[in-house]
Write an enzyme that holds these catalytic residues in place. Structure first.
Site, PDB file in Angstrom:
ATOM      1  N   PRO A   2       0.792  -1.252  -0.061  1.00  0.00           N
ATOM      2  CA  PRO A   2       0.226   0.005   0.184  1.00  0.00           C
ATOM      3  C   PRO A   2       0.660   1.107  -0.014  1.00  0.00           C
ATOM      4  O   PRO A   2       0.837   2.166   0.713  1.00  0.00           O
ATOM      5  CB  PRO A   2      -0.868   0.280   1.517  1.00  0.00           C
ATOM      6  N   GLU A   3       1.509   1.746  -0.621  1.00  0.00           N
ATOM      7  CA  GLU A   3       2.007   3.433  -0.880  1.00  0.00           C
ATOM      8  C   GLU A   3       1.554   3.962  -2.256  1.00  0.00           C
ATOM      9  O   GLU A   3       1.290   2.582  -2.474  1.00  0.00           O
ATOM     10  CB  GLU A   3       3.511   3.723  -0.506  1.00  0.00           C
TER      11      GLU A   3
END
Length: 284
Positions: A2-3
């Site tokens: 998740p970035e």
DNA sequence: CACCATGTTCCTTG
DNA sequence: CCAAGGAACATGGT
């Protein structure tokens, strides 16, 4: 996964697969991930709704929807938390172990799976309002960032994780950006000079752009078995090698020689999260 | 068993 | 109201 770069890659992957599709049925396996939307309301809104587009804001996925039997549009908001996955799966495929929500699109399934259930798939769009600018927004410039940073005495590394200053930077790319900027993660945010802030600002953009260009950091062969080609993206980079760590200069490289000066990379803890840096290249 | 993990929010404490 | 620190969430990997 998740970035910002991982979410961007995922959005680009999902957009053509979802656009124009209509939701036939909704299988809610973990109501927690809908919060604060009640399951009944979630189901009612989504059944018969159609995907118009998929976009991104920070680490959030924005599914632009058109409601059933109306022209009303709404946004279904997604977030992957630490371990979330979203992918297309063949209808015959057994649901993955940690499937949280499965949307039946007729020809295939859209699956949101998440072993830790930290992520979200919800009708509540309010988190987006609290986000700062995207790294490439015009409002995200060195001067504005410097002005914001003046308010905090916390280390610069910690402030890079503050989504209200700039949206999308996570724990991996915060370390990477500071290495690129040649700045110590321990520097107090309010003590950075304008030229130093400018280096950080440039480094954030560069690291994000490089990660997107590189396809992503995470192994992209998420989802169940390799049997269906529906949800695979990044097949080009696939294979067993991890083009994951290969692209990272300091993150998760404690003890390994710095790519620039061979000094061992150090790990420290800041705000209860790991930070990695080169004590020689990032002295101050 | 111990410790670590890509994120965010809530609750204290000052 | 603000800044800062820590716990909580829930599960898996090493």
């Amino acid at each position: 996964m998740p970035e910002l770069p991982e979410v961007e890659i995922l959005v680009r992957h999902l957009r053509p697969l979802l656009r124009g599709r209509t939701i036939q049925a909704v299988d809610i396996r973990r109501p927690k991930v809908l919060q604060p939307t009640p399951p009944a309301r979630f189901r009612k809104h989504l059944i018969g709704a159609r995907f118009l587009d998929v976009t991104r804001r920070g680490k959030y996925l924005l599914f632009q929807m058109r409601a059933r039997d109306s022209r009303a549009e709404f946004v279904l908001l997604g977030h992957l938390g630490m371990t979330g996955r979203m992918f297309m799966a063949a209808k015959r495929e057994p649901p993955p172990k940690h499937a949280a929500v499965i949307l039946d699109l007729g020809a295939s399934h859209f699956v949101y799976a998440d072993p830790r259930y930290f992520g979200r798939l919800t009708l509540d769009n309010s988190p987006v309002d609290r986000l700062g600018p995207e790294p490439w927004d015009e409002s995200f410039d060195a001067k504005a960032l410097a002005r914001e940073l003046k308010r905090f005495r916390q280390p610069i590394k910690v402030k890079l994780l503050d989504q209200s200053l700039v949206a999308g930077v996570g724990n991996i790319y915060a370390s990477e950006a500071l290495f690129r900027a040649g700045l110590s993660p321990r520097r107090a945010a309010h003590r950075l000079t304008l030229p130093e802030v400018a280096r950080v600002w440039r480094a954030v953009r560069a690291v994000m752009a490089a990660a997107i260009a590189g396809g992503s950091t995470m192994p992209l062969n998420f989802g169940p078995g390799k049997s269906d080609g529906l949800f695979y993206y990044g097949a080009a980079g696939g294979g067993g090698t991890n083009f994951y760590t290969e692209r990272l200069m300091v993150y998760d490289r404690r003890g390994q020689p710095c790519v620039k000066c061979r000094t061992p990379i150090r790990r420290i803890v800041q705000a209860a999260r790991s930070t990695f840096f080169c004590p020689h290249c990032q002295k101050t």
